[in-house]
Motif scaffolding. Structure first.
Motif, short mmCIF file in Angstrom:
data_model
loop_
_atom_site.label_atom_id
_atom_site.label_comp_id
_atom_site.label_asym_id
_atom_site.label_seq_id
_atom_site.Cartn_x
_atom_site.Cartn_y
_atom_site.Cartn_z
N PHE B 220 65.33 -9.77 50.29
CA PHE B 220 65.42 -8.36 50.70
C PHE B 220 66.50 -8.20 51.77
CE2 PHE B 220 61.95 -5.68 48.90
CZ PHE B 220 61.42 -6.62 48.04
N ALA B 221 66.59 -9.18 52.68
CA ALA B 221 67.60 -9.09 53.74
C ALA B 221 69.00 -9.17 53.15
CB ALA B 221 67.39 -10.20 54.77
N LEU B 222 69.15 -9.94 52.08
CA LEU B 222 70.44 -10.04 51.40
C LEU B 222 70.89 -8.69 50.89
CD1 LEU B 222 70.81 -13.05 51.35
CD2 LEU B 222 70.82 -12.97 48.87
N ASN B 223 69.90 -7.86 50.52
CA ASN B 223 70.23 -6.55 49.98
C ASN B 223 70.41 -5.50 51.06
OD1 ASN B 223 70.02 -6.26 46.79
ND2 ASN B 223 68.69 -7.91 47.48
N THR B 224 69.66 -5.63 52.16
CA THR B 224 69.79 -4.60 53.19
C THR B 224 70.98 -4.87 54.11
OG1 THR B 224 68.21 -5.78 54.56
CG2 THR B 224 67.33 -4.00 53.21
N ALA B 247 64.87 -4.87 56.08
CA ALA B 247 64.42 -5.83 55.07
C ALA B 247 62.89 -5.92 55.07
CB ALA B 247 65.03 -7.20 55.33
N GLY B 248 62.32 -5.95 56.28
CA GLY B 248 60.86 -6.02 56.39
C GLY B 248 60.19 -4.75 55.92
N THR B 249 60.82 -3.60 56.23
CA THR B 249 60.25 -2.33 55.79
C THR B 249 60.21 -2.27 54.27
OG1 THR B 249 61.42 -1.44 57.71
CG2 THR B 249 60.38 0.14 56.23
N LYS B 250 61.33 -2.69 53.64
CA LYS B 250 61.39 -2.69 52.17
C LYS B 250 60.35 -3.64 51.58
CE LYS B 250 64.79 0.11 51.22
NZ LYS B 250 64.55 1.30 50.39
N LEU B 251 60.17 -4.78 52.24
CA LEU B 251 59.20 -5.75 51.73
C LEU B 251 57.78 -5.18 51.84
CD1 LEU B 251 58.53 -8.52 50.60
CD2 LEU B 251 58.59 -9.45 52.90
N GLN B 252 57.54 -4.46 52.96
CA GLN B 252 56.22 -3.82 53.12
C GLN B 252 55.95 -2.82 52.00
OE1 GLN B 252 56.22 -2.26 57.11
NE2 GLN B 252 54.41 -3.43 57.68
#
Lengths: 321, 441
Positions: B220-224, B247-252
């Motif tokens: 996810f961090a790679l994308n954000t 990245a964490g928000t998207k993962l949540q």
């Protein structure tokens, strides 16, 4: 001990100088014996216990990743960090939860089972063996077995579904709310046999005559157990509590095999936390090791002082000197 | 890193076992540092090389053993002791302690992990600089060799490099009515819903081992984050960019779709039928996000020990609403380094291990994606070919973040990610773990 030498030959009225030299030879030989018998064990003990403990204490004052030379001295920072890490505090809490639960739940269970198994009972040998089997199993095997039994698709859930209790089925070791208690159940299953064995051994030391005397005095079975057996079982109970406390504080293998401290830290213990963090940060891991050592030592000393003084008093402090 | 991870069971005992091991099995003859500049015609000098790798099972173990024998045959006087150790023990206990002990205790040629891992060893001065002696190999490998470079010097030569993607069960996809492999996260969420309907776990993740869960956040961090952010933030250990929290928000948000198997927090990655790889192997789960080695892992957990025919692979879908470029992929590999005091022939051996010949055998056996481009044509496994194609089509390959950042980061970072996935932590906690660790270095 050295003072109490019987020194038989010295009593005979031989020439004084000869007697003295003989005595000196005796002392020398005694020291040789001590050296020969205790030496190897002492060398191993110092090399593999004392030296590592001292090294751990030294490492704990360094910021060290295990590769670079030991050169970044940081004083008590590792210790401060540990006590500021909620995960470590939770691990300490989990350890003490296990300590207290073991004493309050396993203790009475073990005493009750031992009293029962001490009576003449059909199938007693079988029950004794069955209770003791888990203790004989290797920790890793027991852990892996429980892992399989308790997994979401495992035996326990299948059994619950079969008897119509499917709403009770759940991922036992994956639910942070109950994982510690599931862990405690596994530990109880594993170690209750040992506790019962110790209690049974203690019961063998209770003289039958006392029961007879109690019976003559009109005490029933319950009263006899309460007023005669339990007080005499005291030293056994106290030594079991001691072993249980130390085992609970240093709990590692069962947790490592089943949950590795998870889920979400729910079953973490000090020893597991130490291994996980010590692998990449040996300096920090050493600080945890020292804390674990100090906690265990303090608890052990306090307990010995308060609870076991009577038991140890007669045996060591007076009799020998 | 983490390749063939598993039985960390006896990690606790490993330290003491090693202490005894070092005393008990010191190497036979000391690998005498050969100072002879040029090979002479005189009788060959006797040299024993100790070679440590993580191949404990076939086919890879056999490949390294055969390479050792072949090298001995072509180099009279050289004896190679090739030993495979369990990965985590090798990486976290055996190699660090052997390097510290130094001298005869240290292996001559051994596995070196990329990024922060090789940096830590190189900065401590344990690795031989291979830049000059292996210049030809390095030039041929190109970008794949970069993760083993520290401050412009090459400290190890990779033998495998692959990207992480989604392994899936084609039969279950058909059964659930999923027509094509998901290209976006929305399509992946749709597939998750359909798979739930046929009563299988949509995606398996081994969160008990922490790093498999970590890989989700890394992806996810790679994308954000932009490539530029990744390239500057990681060496500088600066995590102020808001993309790390995003990245964490998207993962949540992704976790809210409940895509993983029940009890994923207590699932290990590779141990037995109940592990995430095992669940894919026995059809209980339809997907797993894993590295290139996973087909072998899944194969080893099937009743016949073969890679199941239903197994397929596709790259991680793009994440809508992020700046991410789907051609940015995440991956890593394994390499071989040489101990600083090892004889020169050890460098030759390390080069031989990544030569066309050995790499072709490595690829043909399906052990992984060869790092040597000349060996790519020897790949026969369809999934490995797909990964190699994905790797070739990547505009940028980010090393797994725990590897890239270094050994100290793995635990705190992956712990924080698992906490978030378990509903106990926040996106900010992950960034805080990164910053706190950086501050302690």
């Amino acid at each position: 001990m050295a003072h109490t030498t019987p020194a038989g030959p010295a009593v005979s009225a031989g020439p004084a100088p000869a007697g003295r030299s003989k005595r000196r030879a005796g002392t020398g030989r005694r020291w040789l014996e001590i050296a020969v018998f205790a030496g190897p064990a002492l060398i191993v003990f110092v090399t593999f216990v004392i030296v590592p403990v001292i090294l751990a204490a030294v490492y704990s004052f360094f910021n060290w990743n295990g590769l670079t030379p030991l050169e970044r001295f940081i004083g008590f920072d590792n210790y401060i960090e540990a006590f500021n890490d909620p995960d470590f505090l939770q691990a300490i809490g989990n350890n003490f939860t296990i300590v207290i639960a073991s004493i309050l739940i396993q203790g009475p269970l073990a005493i009750a089972a031992a009293l029962l198994l001490n009576r003449k009972l059909r199938g007693r040998a079988f029950i004794r063996a069955a209770i003791f089997v888990p203790y004989v199993l290797a920790e890793v095997i027991a852990g892996l077995s429980w892992n399989l039994l308790l997994s979401p698709n495992g035996f326990v859930n299948a059994l619950l579904e079969m008897v119509g209790l499917e709403e009770w089925a759940q991922p036992w070791l994956a639910n942070p709310d109950i994982a510690l208690w599931v862990m405690f159940w596994i530990l109880t299953w594993k170690y209750l046999g040992f506790a019962i064995l110790i209690m049974l051994a203690g019961l063998q030391g209770v003289p039958e005559e006392l029961h007879e005397a109690a019976a003559i005095d009109g005490a029933g079975w319950w009263k006899a157990q309460w007023y005669v057996t339990l007080p005499l079982l005291g030293p056994t109970i106290r030594i079991w509590v001691f072993l249980s406390i130390i085992g609970s504080l240093q709990l590692f293998d069962m947790v490592w095999v089943t949950t590795r401290g998870g889920p979400l830290n729910a079953t973490n213990t000090m020893a597991v936390y130490m291994i996980v963090n010590g692998q990449t940060r040996p300096g920090y891991g050493s600080a945890i090791a020292v804390i674990l050592f100090l906690i265990s030592l303090t608890v052990a000393l306090v307990y010995q002082r308060l609870a076991m003084r009577r038991d140890l008093g007669g045996a060591i402090t007076r009799g020998v000197r | 890193m983490n390749r063939l991870t598993s039985r960390g069971l006896i990690a606790g005992l490993a330290a003491s076992a090693l202490a005894l091991g070092l005393v008990g099995c010191s190497p036979a003859p000391a690998p005498a540092p050969t100072d002879s500049a040029a090979p002479t015609t005189a009788a060959p000098e006797q040299v024993t090389l100790r070679f440590w790798h993580n191949a404990t099972a076939e086919p890879l173990k056999g490949i390294w053993d055969k390479a050792s024998r072949d090298f001995e045959a072509s180099h009279p006087g050289v004896t190679i002791e090739s030993t495979g150790y369990q990965n985590e023990e090798l990486q976290r206990t055996l190699i660090p302690q052997a390097l510290q002990a130094g001298g005869d205790a240290a292996p001559d040629v051994f596995m070196v992990w990329p990024g922060g891992e090789v940096r830590a060893q190189a900065e401590a001065g344990y690795l031989k600089d291979l830049t000059a002696p292996a210049a030809d190999t390095i030039a041929k490998f190109g970008g794949v060799a970069k993760p083993w470079e520290v401050d412009g010097k090459q400290y190890a030569l990779p033998f495998t490099f692959g990207i992480t993607g989604i392994w899936y069960n084609k039969d279950l996809f058909t059964q659930a009515g999923i027509a094509s492999t998901p290209k976006t996260l929305t399509e992946l969420a749709d597939a998750v819903t359909k798979l739930k309907a046929i009563d299988v776990a949509p995606i398996a993740v081994g969160a008990k081992d922490k790093w498999p869960a970590g890989h989700w956040w890394y992806q996810f961090a790679l994308n954000t984050c932009s490539v530029q952010t990744l390239q500057t933030a990681i060496p500088a250990l600066n995590f102020d960019d808001p993309c790390w929290i995003e990245a964490g928000t998207k993962l949540q948000e992704w976790m809210a779709t409940e895509p993983f198997q029940e009890g994923f927090l207590a699932t290990s990655a590779q141990q037995g039928a109940d592990s995430s790889a095992g669940m894919v192997a026995n059809g209980k789960a339809a997907m797993e996000f894993m590295g290139a080695w996973n087909s072998g892992q899944i194969g080893s957990l099937t009743p016949d020990g073969k890679v199941p025919a239903f197994l397929g692979w596709f790259p991680f879908p793009s994440i809508p609403g992020t700046a991410g470029d789907p051609t940015i992929t995440m991956g890593g590999g394994d390499g071989f380094g040489v101990y600083k005091d090892a004889p020169d022939v050890a460098v030759e051996f390390a080069q031989y291990l990544v030569s066309d010949e050995v790499q072709a055998a490595f690829a043909a056996a399906g052990s992984g994606i060869p790092a040597n481009p000349a060996a790519a044509s020897s790949l026969t496994d369809e999934n490995l070919k797909a990964i190699a194609a994905g790797l070739a089509g990547s505009s940028y390959v980010q090393l797994w973040l725990d590897s890239a950042l270094g050994p100290e980061f793995g635990n705190p970072l992956n712990d924080a990610i698992v906490n978030l996935m378990g509903g106990k932590g926040t996106p900010e906690d992950i960034v805080k773990a990164l910053k706190d660790t950086a501050a302690k270095l």
